[in-house]
Enzyme design. Sequence first.
Site, PDB file in Angstrom:
ATOM      1  CE1 TYR A 161       6.283   8.656   4.280  1.00 47.90           C
ATOM      2  CE2 TYR A 161       5.222  10.747   4.785  1.00 47.90           C
ATOM      3  CZ  TYR A 161       6.005   9.960   3.946  1.00 47.90           C
ATOM      4  OH  TYR A 161       6.506  10.470   2.797  1.00 47.90           O
ATOM      5  CD  GLU A 187      10.107   6.948   5.742  1.00 47.52           C
ATOM      6  OE1 GLU A 187      10.432   7.468   6.821  1.00 47.52           O
ATOM      7  OE2 GLU A 187      10.343   7.448   4.634  1.00 47.52           O
ATOM      8  CG  ASP A 194       9.912 -10.471 -13.048  1.00 45.42           C
ATOM      9  OD1 ASP A 194       8.729 -10.674 -12.712  1.00 45.42           O
ATOM     10  OD2 ASP A 194      10.315  -9.396 -13.525  1.00 45.42           O
ATOM     11  CB  THR A 239       3.302  -7.222 -10.836  1.00 44.01           C
ATOM     12  OG1 THR A 239       2.825  -8.226 -11.738  1.00 44.01           O
ATOM     13  CG2 THR A 239       4.463  -6.482 -11.457  1.00 44.01           C
ATOM     14  CE  LYS A 288       2.591  -7.365 -15.601  1.00 42.16           C
ATOM     15  NZ  LYS A 288       3.577  -6.917 -14.602  1.00 42.16           N
ATOM     16  NE  ARG A 342      -1.530  -0.346 -12.203  1.00 39.35           N
ATOM     17  CZ  ARG A 342      -1.285  -1.013 -13.333  1.00 39.35           C
ATOM     18  NH1 ARG A 342      -0.051  -1.194 -13.739  1.00 39.35           N
ATOM     19  NH2 ARG A 342      -2.273  -1.477 -14.078  1.00 39.35           N
TER      20      ARG A 342
END
Length: 426
Positions: free
Chosen positions: A47, A49, A193, A219, A222, A228
């Site tokens: 974790y 954060e 984008d 992203t 691609k 991903r």
Amino acid sequence: MQKDSLIFDLIGKELERQRNGIELIASENFTSQQVMEAMGTCPTNKYAEGYPGKRYYGGCEVVDEIETIAIDRLKKIFNASWANVQPHSGAQANTAVFMACLKPGDKILGLDLSMGGHLTHGSPANFSGKNYQALFYGVKRETGLVDYEQLEQVARTEKPKIIICGASAYSRDWDYQRIRAVADEIGALVMADIAHPAGLIAKGYLNDPFDHCHIVTSTTHKTLRGPRGGIIMLRNDFDNPWGLKDPKGNIRPMSALLDLAVFPGMQGGPLMHVIAAKAVSFAEILSDNFSLYQKQVQVNAQAMAKSFVSRGYDLISGGTDNHLMLIDLRNKNISGKKAQETLDKAHITLNKNSVPFDDKSPFVTSGIRVGVPAVTTRGMKENDMETVVNLIDRVLTNTENEKEIASVKEEVSILMKSFPLYRGLK
Ligand code: DSN
């Protein structure tokens, strides 16, 4: 605990499917083996954060290093001054930008989904269309090119707070400078984008959106060929417009507002194993080999487009500048749905896609979208594009002929043995 053979057998089957088929989904690619390995590692347990040096948990000293390297590499790729590598996806990256820059109900202007745009650019089915007042521009019927006059006209009349450029099914380059000019006239921000063409942009084969757009999202899986995920970048930080405040009521620069929008705004713990894999892929993108790969992507797409056109296929805009093409199948009397499903039987994978001014529903569509990043990763060159188009054409002209489809499937499987994927992986 015993190995979960049910799931691992299915993963093995998926690997075989990927190995045996021709992958033409424009948004898919094959990561390197080390990118995949990094994704299956122990940072998944951590974790973290917050951000490097400012976490809400102990024991983050190693993942801090990983995330810092990922950020530094990404900034180098795009000559950016600030980057956030935590968004779990492109949709999350776009959500964070809207959260940082807009209030619910504000106007946004993007390319209509039915014209090649993206769900998160204002579709009524998506948060972007539900939380904000979405306005759209399209492409011109005669040319298939972005209708910049319409974009300017809607921008001047409606004065959106943000103009979004970028698409998921548009095969041409963008005039970012022209969009920025009208944005400056009305005091709007421009967000690019670049999820689809990011790899080509990274290596200089398409216009650079950073020259003109305030915020850039993408992203990573691609054309960038990473794991991903999503990213947000700024080349130049700037004072936030409209006096937007952080949750404590302070006016902050855009980079700070974007960081806050990702965490704690809309995500909790970052996927540190994915950030590690992003870092690995960013180093690959910085290499000269990746430049050769992107050049080949563009060359392959153009060879494929030419081959389709020579067989009478109707390409929107007549060709491509990037890694994909959109084909209107109405002159071939076959729907996109039928084409996708029949090609699937021959292990040729692509997706049905609405074409501009489509008269069929998005579940049926008149078109298909075809992209070459994945087959280029497998080593295909421009001469192979003719072979691939020939196989597609044989299926599409024989949709009721199961024997011919089976024969194409056999040929596909033999062909793909010459382009090995993930050697040694089971
Ligand atoms: N689903 C992606 C694509 O196929 O283009 C966009 O999110």
